[in-house]
Write an enzyme that holds these catalytic residues in place. Structure first.
Site, short mmCIF file in Angstrom:
data_model
loop_
_atom_site.label_atom_id
_atom_site.label_comp_id
_atom_site.label_asym_id
_atom_site.label_seq_id
_atom_site.Cartn_x
_atom_site.Cartn_y
_atom_site.Cartn_z
N ARG A 233 0.84 -1.18 0.00
CA ARG A 233 0.00 0.00 0.00
C ARG A 233 0.88 1.25 0.00
NH1 ARG A 233 -3.47 -2.71 -1.65
NH2 ARG A 233 -5.56 -3.10 -0.80
N HIS A 281 -0.36 0.97 -10.03
CA HIS A 281 -1.13 0.00 -9.23
C HIS A 281 -1.57 -1.16 -10.12
CE1 HIS A 281 -3.53 -0.25 -5.25
NE2 HIS A 281 -3.33 -1.45 -5.74
#
Length: 313
Positions: A233, A281
């Site tokens: 993350r 991502h």
């Protein structure tokens, strides 16, 4: 029972009799006519769209997020009596594949080769006769010391691939021990481990405890030749400190698949940081086995059995 399935990927779980599956637009809040649903599968919904309906679904019993990290769903504010289950295990292989690609790209200096190609320059410093272990540089995984911070399912899937390529792999977790045949150190010993690390792979979840976990102090503990890869993350890395370390030559390189703000703003210093590889991502995005997990948890919910990947609340 009404089960809501997102339209963000094709889903066809086996459904027991009496379950009515309705597909909803994952790019918008659940429409009013379906707020009576008892089960909700989430994939690709924004936190704002989830928060808009979290307190308006009086019959809701269960939310299944297909993300490995449930942080977005938890932050939405669903009532405490709603069971939330995560997509742990669905992303092990895709994220492992991407993490391995980023590690190899850094170690084998592919970004530098790409820059030389854009300049139409044959980069003799990158090819031809080269030492296996040049001083102050990591150019191979043979003998490299790789530390995986966050040694859960994905870390344990990645570790054998790195080991097969010659790396010495250790994990970091809350508790020391051994997992899947690899030594794991507790986070209390992290500073000492960082000092001996050539490649740091981060696969941490987003929690209050992991915010800016890789900070100025821990970046300084890494050797100047070290490389950092983050496929966990974005909130777990102090991005300002990372840019400073790269700019100052105190870190050899980094690859980020996640950033604190996504999409990454056009004026972010990360775009122009030296020796930094960015991917948007892209490591996950393809849950593998979602139908089976949904079907298992739905059956358990209806039969009073044990659901898989229940998130403590």
């Amino acid at each position: 029972m009404k089960l809501l399935l997102p339209d963000s990927l094709p889903l066809d779980p086996a459904l027991p009799d009496g379950v009515d599956a309705v597909v909803y637009d994952a790019a918008a809040p659940v429409p009013d006519e379906h707020l009576d649903a008892e089960a909700l599968v989430v994939w690709g919904s924004s936190g704002d769209d989830l928060a808009a309906v979290a307190g308006r679904m009086p019959r809701l019993r269960w939310v299944q997020t297909l993300a490995a990290g449930p942080d977005v769903v938890l932050a939405a504010g669903f009532p405490d009596d709603v069971v939330i289950t995560a997509g742990i295990g669905l992303h092990d292989r895709p994220v492992t594949e991407h993490a391995l690609a980023l590690v190899l790209a850094l170690v084998r200096r592919l970004p530098a080769a790409g820059r030389a190609q854009a300049e139409h320059r044959w980069a003799r410093e990158l090819g031809g006769v080269q030492p296996l272990h040049p001083p102050g540089r990591v150019t191979t995984l043979l003998g490299a010391r790789v530390l995986i911070w966050g040694f859960g399912n994905i870390g344990q899937t990645l570790a054998p691939f790195l080991q097969q390529l010659g790396a010495q792999v250790r994990g970091v977790a809350r508790r020391a021990g051994e997992r899947s045949g690899f030594p794991v150190v507790a986070e209390e010993q992290l500073a000492a481990e960082l000092a001996e690390t050539d490649v740091l792979v981060m696969i941490l979840p987003a929690t209050a405890a992991t915010t800016n976990a890789l900070d100025v102090r821990r970046l300084a503990a890494l050797p100047p030749h070290a490389q950092v890869v983050n496929v966990g993350r974005g909130s777990t890395v102090d991005e300002e400190a990372l840019v400073e370390a790269l700019t100052g030559g105190r870190l050899a390189g980094a690859a980020l698949d996640v950033t604190a703000v996504e999409p990454l703003p056009a004026d972010s210093p990360l775009w122009d940081a030296p020796n930094l590889l960015l991917t948007p991502h892209a490591a996950g995005g393809r849950p593998v086995g979602a139908d089976d997990l949904i079907a298992h948890n739905l059956a358990a919910l209806l039969d009073g059995g044990e659901l898989t990947n229940v998130v403590p609340r």
